[in-house]
Design a protein around this motif. Structure first.
Motif, PDB file in Angstrom:
ATOM      1  N   VAL A  76       0.907  -1.196   0.042  1.00  0.00           N
ATOM      2  CA  VAL A  76       0.042   0.029  -0.036  1.00  0.00           C
ATOM      3  C   VAL A  76       0.988   1.212   0.059  1.00  0.00           C
ATOM      4  O   VAL A  76       1.603   1.564   1.065  1.00  0.00           O
ATOM      5  CB  VAL A  76      -1.027   0.111   1.153  1.00  0.00           C
ATOM      6  CG1 VAL A  76      -1.687   0.917   1.206  1.00  0.00           C
ATOM      7  CG2 VAL A  76      -1.886  -1.384   1.305  1.00  0.00           C
ATOM      8  N   TRP A  77       1.190   1.809  -1.227  1.00  0.00           N
ATOM      9  CA  TRP A  77       1.736   3.138  -1.223  1.00  0.00           C
ATOM     10  C   TRP A  77       1.570   3.981  -0.256  1.00  0.00           C
ATOM     11  O   TRP A  77       0.406   4.619  -0.069  1.00  0.00           O
ATOM     12  CB  TRP A  77       1.892   3.379  -2.679  1.00  0.00           C
ATOM     13  CG  TRP A  77       2.344   2.453  -3.742  1.00  0.00           C
ATOM     14  CD1 TRP A  77       1.307   1.803  -4.534  1.00  0.00           C
ATOM     15  CD2 TRP A  77       3.348   2.108  -3.913  1.00  0.00           C
ATOM     16  NE1 TRP A  77       1.974   0.885  -5.346  1.00  0.00           N
ATOM     17  CE2 TRP A  77       3.380   0.813  -5.051  1.00  0.00           C
ATOM     18  CE3 TRP A  77       4.855   2.239  -3.519  1.00  0.00           C
ATOM     19  CZ2 TRP A  77       4.335   0.403  -5.332  1.00  0.00           C
ATOM     20  CZ3 TRP A  77       5.994   1.658  -3.979  1.00  0.00           C
ATOM     21  CH2 TRP A  77       5.692   0.579  -4.891  1.00  0.00           C
ATOM     22  N   ASP A  78       2.586   4.885   0.421  1.00  0.00           N
ATOM     23  CA  ASP A  78       2.462   5.840   1.283  1.00  0.00           C
ATOM     24  C   ASP A  78       1.873   5.177   2.480  1.00  0.00           C
ATOM     25  O   ASP A  78       1.696   6.277   3.553  1.00  0.00           O
ATOM     26  CB  ASP A  78       1.625   7.057   0.858  1.00  0.00           C
ATOM     27  CG  ASP A  78       2.319   7.815  -0.458  1.00  0.00           C
ATOM     28  OD1 ASP A  78       3.635   7.702  -0.545  1.00  0.00           O
ATOM     29  OD2 ASP A  78       1.628   8.316  -1.318  1.00  0.00           O
ATOM     30  N   HIS A  79       1.710   3.849   2.909  1.00  0.00           N
ATOM     31  CA  HIS A  79       1.500   3.489   3.942  1.00  0.00           C
ATOM     32  C   HIS A  79       2.217   2.226   4.598  1.00  0.00           C
ATOM     33  O   HIS A  79       1.777   1.220   4.360  1.00  0.00           O
ATOM     34  CB  HIS A  79      -0.127   3.278   4.079  1.00  0.00           C
ATOM     35  CG  HIS A  79      -0.956   4.509   3.884  1.00  0.00           C
ATOM     36  ND1 HIS A  79      -1.481   5.106   4.878  1.00  0.00           N
ATOM     37  CD2 HIS A  79      -1.568   4.980   2.938  1.00  0.00           C
ATOM     38  CE1 HIS A  79      -2.121   5.952   4.612  1.00  0.00           C
ATOM     39  NE2 HIS A  79      -2.330   5.911   3.200  1.00  0.00           N
ATOM     40  N   PRO A  80       3.528   2.282   4.845  1.00  0.00           N
ATOM     41  CA  PRO A  80       4.238   1.209   5.056  1.00  0.00           C
ATOM     42  C   PRO A  80       3.888   0.545   6.303  1.00  0.00           C
ATOM     43  O   PRO A  80       4.231  -0.657   6.181  1.00  0.00           O
ATOM     44  CB  PRO A  80       5.582   1.931   5.365  1.00  0.00           C
ATOM     45  CG  PRO A  80       5.431   3.416   5.757  1.00  0.00           C
ATOM     46  CD  PRO A  80       4.179   3.709   4.954  1.00  0.00           C
ATOM     47  N   GLU A  81       3.231   1.034   7.224  1.00  0.00           N
ATOM     48  CA  GLU A  81       2.801   0.212   8.402  1.00  0.00           C
ATOM     49  C   GLU A  81       1.647  -0.834   7.958  1.00  0.00           C
ATOM     50  O   GLU A  81       1.459  -1.816   8.456  1.00  0.00           O
ATOM     51  CB  GLU A  81       1.838   1.065   9.209  1.00  0.00           C
ATOM     52  CG  GLU A  81       0.655   1.696   8.919  1.00  0.00           C
ATOM     53  CD  GLU A  81       0.697   2.785   8.085  1.00  0.00           C
ATOM     54  OE1 GLU A  81      -0.413   3.382   7.706  1.00  0.00           O
ATOM     55  OE2 GLU A  81       1.755   3.162   7.570  1.00  0.00           O
ATOM     56  N   ILE A 145      -8.323 -10.251  -5.942  1.00  0.00           N
ATOM     57  CA  ILE A 145      -7.767  -9.967  -4.569  1.00  0.00           C
ATOM     58  C   ILE A 145      -7.460  -8.439  -4.408  1.00  0.00           C
ATOM     59  O   ILE A 145      -7.885  -8.015  -3.159  1.00  0.00           O
ATOM     60  CB  ILE A 145      -6.523 -10.849  -4.222  1.00  0.00           C
ATOM     61  CG1 ILE A 145      -7.027 -12.455  -4.279  1.00  0.00           C
ATOM     62  CG2 ILE A 145      -5.929 -10.678  -2.951  1.00  0.00           C
ATOM     63  CD1 ILE A 145      -5.766 -13.396  -4.457  1.00  0.00           C
ATOM     64  N   ARG A 146      -6.792  -7.978  -5.454  1.00  0.00           N
ATOM     65  CA  ARG A 146      -6.314  -6.455  -5.487  1.00  0.00           C
ATOM     66  C   ARG A 146      -7.782  -5.729  -5.010  1.00  0.00           C
ATOM     67  O   ARG A 146      -7.848  -4.845  -4.435  1.00  0.00           O
ATOM     68  CB  ARG A 146      -5.758  -6.172  -6.732  1.00  0.00           C
ATOM     69  CG  ARG A 146      -5.291  -4.638  -6.501  1.00  0.00           C
ATOM     70  CD  ARG A 146      -4.833  -4.275  -7.903  1.00  0.00           C
ATOM     71  NE  ARG A 146      -3.483  -4.844  -8.151  1.00  0.00           N
ATOM     72  CZ  ARG A 146      -3.402  -5.681  -9.300  1.00  0.00           C
ATOM     73  NH1 ARG A 146      -4.652  -5.748 -10.038  1.00  0.00           N
ATOM     74  NH2 ARG A 146      -2.341  -6.416  -9.519  1.00  0.00           N
ATOM     75  N   ALA A 147      -8.770  -6.150  -5.844  1.00  0.00           N
ATOM     76  CA  ALA A 147     -10.083  -5.199  -5.902  1.00  0.00           C
ATOM     77  C   ALA A 147     -10.706  -5.426  -4.552  1.00  0.00           C
ATOM     78  O   ALA A 147     -11.301  -4.557  -3.863  1.00  0.00           O
ATOM     79  CB  ALA A 147     -10.908  -5.745  -6.863  1.00  0.00           C
ATOM     80  N   ALA A 148     -10.678  -6.921  -3.877  1.00  0.00           N
ATOM     81  CA  ALA A 148     -11.309  -6.875  -2.330  1.00  0.00           C
ATOM     82  C   ALA A 148     -10.520  -6.148  -1.484  1.00  0.00           C
ATOM     83  O   ALA A 148     -11.013  -5.585  -0.591  1.00  0.00           O
ATOM     84  CB  ALA A 148     -11.422  -8.385  -2.294  1.00  0.00           C
ATOM     85  N   LEU A 149      -9.372  -6.230  -1.393  1.00  0.00           N
ATOM     86  CA  LEU A 149      -8.296  -5.346  -0.595  1.00  0.00           C
ATOM     87  C   LEU A 149      -8.555  -3.989  -0.665  1.00  0.00           C
ATOM     88  O   LEU A 149      -8.551  -3.132   0.197  1.00  0.00           O
ATOM     89  CB  LEU A 149      -6.921  -5.683  -0.769  1.00  0.00           C
ATOM     90  CG  LEU A 149      -6.425  -7.251  -0.174  1.00  0.00           C
ATOM     91  CD1 LEU A 149      -5.105  -7.287  -0.556  1.00  0.00           C
ATOM     92  CD2 LEU A 149      -6.528  -7.383   1.359  1.00  0.00           C
ATOM     93  N   GLN A 161      -3.549   3.454  -3.024  1.00  0.00           N
ATOM     94  CA  GLN A 161      -2.953   2.809  -4.101  1.00  0.00           C
ATOM     95  C   GLN A 161      -2.350   1.352  -3.631  1.00  0.00           C
ATOM     96  O   GLN A 161      -1.575   1.641  -2.790  1.00  0.00           O
ATOM     97  CB  GLN A 161      -1.847   3.862  -4.697  1.00  0.00           C
ATOM     98  CG  GLN A 161      -2.349   5.270  -4.963  1.00  0.00           C
ATOM     99  CD  GLN A 161      -3.135   5.165  -6.106  1.00  0.00           C
ATOM    100  OE1 GLN A 161      -2.719   4.248  -7.192  1.00  0.00           O
ATOM    101  NE2 GLN A 161      -4.400   5.635  -6.068  1.00  0.00           N
ATOM    102  N   LEU A 162      -3.018   0.320  -4.304  1.00  0.00           N
ATOM    103  CA  LEU A 162      -2.445  -0.939  -3.620  1.00  0.00           C
ATOM    104  C   LEU A 162      -2.014  -1.701  -4.847  1.00  0.00           C
ATOM    105  O   LEU A 162      -2.807  -1.582  -5.857  1.00  0.00           O
ATOM    106  CB  LEU A 162      -3.654  -1.396  -2.781  1.00  0.00           C
ATOM    107  CG  LEU A 162      -3.611  -2.864  -2.303  1.00  0.00           C
ATOM    108  CD1 LEU A 162      -4.440  -2.710  -1.114  1.00  0.00           C
ATOM    109  CD2 LEU A 162      -4.064  -3.879  -3.058  1.00  0.00           C
ATOM    110  N   ASP A 163      -1.206  -2.646  -4.429  1.00  0.00           N
ATOM    111  CA  ASP A 163      -0.812  -3.590  -5.375  1.00  0.00           C
ATOM    112  C   ASP A 163      -0.558  -5.023  -4.833  1.00  0.00           C
ATOM    113  O   ASP A 163      -0.148  -5.105  -3.369  1.00  0.00           O
ATOM    114  CB  ASP A 163       0.626  -3.284  -5.880  1.00  0.00           C
ATOM    115  CG  ASP A 163       1.015  -4.181  -7.399  1.00  0.00           C
ATOM    116  OD1 ASP A 163       0.046  -4.463  -7.841  1.00  0.00           O
ATOM    117  OD2 ASP A 163       2.202  -4.156  -7.825  1.00  0.00           O
TER     118      ASP A 163
END
Length: 370
Positions: A76-81, A145-149, A161-163
């Motif tokens: 998750v970009w910009d959210h390293p936690e 899975i990307r869409a669900a997350l 922004q998730l990969d």
């Protein structure tokens, strides 16, 4: 040893002379120009028809479906936690030195169903992810899975922004056995694996491989694969796309043999070639031909198991050159037996040769007055 249809009571049928000997049913059929088509080579294994879209080699539209044991990496970009909690926030030096913070982060990730690289799909087909909780991913593609997350995290993170990627493919595999240089368990990945790919990963075939007799076992079905046509003739219909649990087996050529017996120059068991049909004339020539001194050219028999407790015997009169040409049209099947009977004078000569030592012994006893 000789073939004699008169040893039992024969019965004339439409297919030829029928004989029952010791519980085995024999059918004797003359082999003529008109009946040569009756000698058809039976396949070693049955061919199972399947829908083309299930077995063809095309990778168009192929998408890997995640299974139990696969490892997913979520960023998750910009959210390293949120990137494997505690690990993404650590500095590179801390990870390299194995600091207490890093070890603690790894322990947290493991307790949440992940490892140092990502999230392991559990036995129930789920992963655990912060804020979302348990998410079922088994049987889903990476985009799903990307869409669900993304939908789950969007409730806590604005425009996330998730990969998602699969960093370890461990749930699905195929097996390559038999005459390959290195029998292999081949994992299935996001790149489709075909028969040729699997054989290449196993180091290729050995010189003793029966290329035309290979099989693909899929569940309870068995599909015949002609690797000779695939590898040497470019017949891509045999380059089947593999799915989880498939077994590709390449047998040894020893299984596909024909036996030449009787009054032959060199009686032998001959392996059949993998590059086309093998005819009766070829087998006779490879065995050195009929013995010109002892054989009865009129009594050549091709013995073939044609069913349960049933054997078909084809009789060919080879005393004419026309019959020799006919033999080149007879295609052999694996485990066929070619038998050439002995001439009558040959049998008589052998009986005499066995009696001569006995007669000589009697003469010696007579000379001694016994």
């Amino acid at each position: 040893m000789r073939f004699n249809a008169d040893s039992a009571t024969p019965a004339q049928t439409q297919d030829g002379t029928s004989v029952d000997v010791n519980g085995q049913h024999y059918v004797l059929r003359p082999l003529t120009v008109a009946g040569v088509n009756a000698v058809t080579a039976a396949p070693v294994r049955p061919v199972v028809d399947e829908p083309a879209e299930d077995v063809m080699q095309s990778g168009i539209g192929y998408q890997y479906k995640v299974g139990v044991g696969d490892v997913l990496h979520v960023i998750v970009w910009d959210h390293p936690e949120l990137n494997n909690p505690g690990i993404g926030a650590q500095s590179g030096s801390a990870i390299q030195t194995g600091s207490a913070q890093t070890l603690a982060a790894q322990a947290v990730a493991s307790s949440n169903g992940g490892d140092a690289l990502g999230r392991v799909v559990q036995a129930d087909g789920t992963i655990y992810y912060p804020y979302i909780g348990t998410l079922r991913v088994k049987g889903k593609t990476v985009p799903e899975i990307r869409a669900a997350l993304t939908t789950g995290i969007a409730r806590y993170v604005r425009a996330p922004q998730l990969d998602v990627s699969v960093v370890s493919f461990r749930s699905q595999k195929v097996y390559v056995t038999g005459e390959v240089k290195q029998p292999e368990v081949v994992p299935l990945t996001d790149v489709p694996v075909n028969v040729a790919d699997a054989i290449g990963l196993a180091g290729g075939v050995t010189p003793e491989a029966d290329l035309s007799g290979a099989t693909l076992t899929r569940g309870k079905k068995q599909i015949s694969i002609d690797l000779y046509r695939l590898l040497y003739l470019g017949d891509m219909r045999n380059n089947i796309r593999l799915v989880d649990g498939d077994i590709v087996d390449i047998p040894n050529r020893r299984i596909k043999k024909v036996f030449v017996m009787g009054e032959i120059a060199k009686p032998a068991s001959l392996p059949m070639p993998t590059d086309g049909p093998y005819t009766l004339a070829e087998a006779l020539n490879d065995a050195g031909g009929l013995n010109p001194l002892t054989s009865n050219a009129r009594q050549l028999y091709l013995v073939r198991a044609s069913g349960l407790n049933t054997t078909t015997v084809f009789h060919l009169d080879c005393s004419s050159p026309v019959a020799v040409a006919l033999a080149d049209q007879v295609v052999l099947s694996p485990r066929d037996i070619i038998y050439v009977d002995a001439a009558s004078v040959t049998r008589f000569s052998r009986v005499i040769s066995q009696m001569l030592p006995f007669a000589g012994g009697l003469a010696d006893l007579k000379s001694l007055g016994m």
